[in-house]
Design a protein around this motif. Structure first.
Motif, PDB file in Angstrom:
ATOM      1  N   MET A  35      41.085  39.247  50.516  1.00  0.00           N
ATOM      2  CA  MET A  35      41.070  38.626  51.838  1.00  0.00           C
ATOM      3  C   MET A  35      42.409  37.951  52.156  1.00  0.00           C
ATOM      4  N   ALA A  36      43.043  37.368  51.152  1.00  0.00           N
ATOM      5  CA  ALA A  36      44.343  36.735  51.362  1.00  0.00           C
ATOM      6  C   ALA A  36      45.386  37.761  51.813  1.00  0.00           C
ATOM      7  N   MET A  37      45.189  39.015  51.394  1.00  0.00           N
ATOM      8  CA  MET A  37      46.108  40.079  51.791  1.00  0.00           C
ATOM      9  C   MET A  37      45.674  40.758  53.090  1.00  0.00           C
ATOM     10  N   GLY A  38      44.535  40.327  53.641  1.00  0.00           N
ATOM     11  CA  GLY A  38      44.047  40.896  54.891  1.00  0.00           C
ATOM     12  C   GLY A  38      43.530  42.321  54.755  1.00  0.00           C
ATOM     13  N   LEU A  39      42.987  42.650  53.582  1.00  0.00           N
ATOM     14  CA  LEU A  39      42.494  43.999  53.329  1.00  0.00           C
ATOM     15  C   LEU A  39      40.982  44.068  53.428  1.00  0.00           C
ATOM     16  N   SER A  40      40.472  45.189  53.895  1.00  0.00           N
ATOM     17  CA  SER A  40      39.035  45.440  53.841  1.00  0.00           C
ATOM     18  C   SER A  40      38.705  45.990  52.457  1.00  0.00           C
ATOM     19  N   GLN A  41      37.424  46.024  52.133  1.00  0.00           N
ATOM     20  CA  GLN A  41      37.016  46.620  50.865  1.00  0.00           C
ATOM     21  C   GLN A  41      37.400  48.093  50.828  1.00  0.00           C
TER      22      GLN A  41
ATOM     23  N   GLU B  57      38.241  36.905  40.973  1.00  0.00           N
ATOM     24  CA  GLU B  57      38.862  36.446  42.216  1.00  0.00           C
ATOM     25  C   GLU B  57      39.283  37.618  43.096  1.00  0.00           C
ATOM     26  N   VAL B  58      38.609  38.749  42.962  1.00  0.00           N
ATOM     27  CA  VAL B  58      38.992  39.937  43.716  1.00  0.00           C
ATOM     28  C   VAL B  58      38.825  39.693  45.215  1.00  0.00           C
ATOM     29  N   ARG B  59      37.687  39.167  45.624  1.00  0.00           N
ATOM     30  CA  ARG B  59      37.448  38.950  47.053  1.00  0.00           C
ATOM     31  C   ARG B  59      38.497  38.012  47.655  1.00  0.00           C
ATOM     32  N   GLN B  60      38.775  36.899  46.983  1.00  0.00           N
ATOM     33  CA  GLN B  60      39.741  35.938  47.506  1.00  0.00           C
ATOM     34  C   GLN B  60      41.122  36.576  47.648  1.00  0.00           C
TER      35      GLN B  60
ATOM     36  N   ILE C 142      32.152  44.997  42.247  1.00  0.00           N
ATOM     37  CA  ILE C 142      33.024  44.146  41.433  1.00  0.00           C
ATOM     38  C   ILE C 142      33.069  42.739  42.029  1.00  0.00           C
ATOM     39  N   GLU C 143      33.249  42.645  43.339  1.00  0.00           N
ATOM     40  CA  GLU C 143      33.312  41.329  43.984  1.00  0.00           C
ATOM     41  C   GLU C 143      32.024  40.539  43.797  1.00  0.00           C
TER      42      GLU C 143
ATOM     43  N   ALA D 202      45.172  44.276  38.816  1.00  0.00           N
ATOM     44  CA  ALA D 202      46.138  43.213  38.530  1.00  0.00           C
ATOM     45  C   ALA D 202      47.526  43.603  39.021  1.00  0.00           C
ATOM     46  N   ARG D 203      47.933  44.818  38.747  1.00  0.00           N
ATOM     47  CA  ARG D 203      49.249  45.286  39.207  1.00  0.00           C
ATOM     48  C   ARG D 203      49.314  45.293  40.728  1.00  0.00           C
ATOM     49  N   TYR D 204      48.247  45.747  41.362  1.00  0.00           N
ATOM     50  CA  TYR D 204      48.216  45.803  42.828  1.00  0.00           C
ATOM     51  C   TYR D 204      48.395  44.402  43.423  1.00  0.00           C
ATOM     52  N   PHE D 205      47.717  43.421  42.810  1.00  0.00           N
ATOM     53  CA  PHE D 205      47.800  42.043  43.302  1.00  0.00           C
ATOM     54  C   PHE D 205      49.016  41.299  42.752  1.00  0.00           C
ATOM     55  N   GLY D 206      49.793  41.945  41.888  1.00  0.00           N
ATOM     56  CA  GLY D 206      51.003  41.331  41.349  1.00  0.00           C
ATOM     57  C   GLY D 206      50.737  40.176  40.403  1.00  0.00           C
ATOM     58  N   THR D 207      49.700  40.335  39.585  1.00  0.00           N
ATOM     59  CA  THR D 207      49.326  39.273  38.651  1.00  0.00           C
ATOM     60  C   THR D 207      48.796  39.894  37.366  1.00  0.00           C
ATOM     61  N   THR D 208      48.148  39.097  36.548  1.00  0.00           N
ATOM     62  CA  THR D 208      47.592  39.590  35.286  1.00  0.00           C
ATOM     63  C   THR D 208      46.077  39.743  35.394  1.00  0.00           C
TER      64      THR D 208
END
Length: 63
Positions: free
Chosen positions: A10-16, A4-7, A33-34, A49-55
């Motif tokens: 994009m939810a964070m409004g970041l470019s690759q 779910e890297v792309r989703q 990866i995407e 995972a840490r960057y996105f605040g999840t596991t």
């Protein structure tokens, strides 16, 4: 392996490019990866995972 890297990116409004910079990898690595053409190393998966605040399990799913 699905992910779910792309989703999340994009939810964070970041470019690759921006995500790659934040993680210390190239834009091409983020793209691979995407597109599920490259499975990240464990240290990179943990950084993501840490960057996105999840596991890792929330982002990457074994098929």
């Amino acid at each position: 392996m699905r992910n779910e890297v792309r989703q999340r990116r994009m939810a964070m409004g970041l470019s690759q490019q921006e995500l790659g910079r934040a993680l210390g990898v190239s834009r091409q690595t983020v793209n691979a990866i995407e597109q599920s053409r490259y499975d990240p190393s464990l240290p990179l998966a943990i950084r993501m995972a840490r960057y996105f605040g999840t596991t890792v399990e929330e982002i990457f799913h074994a098929d």
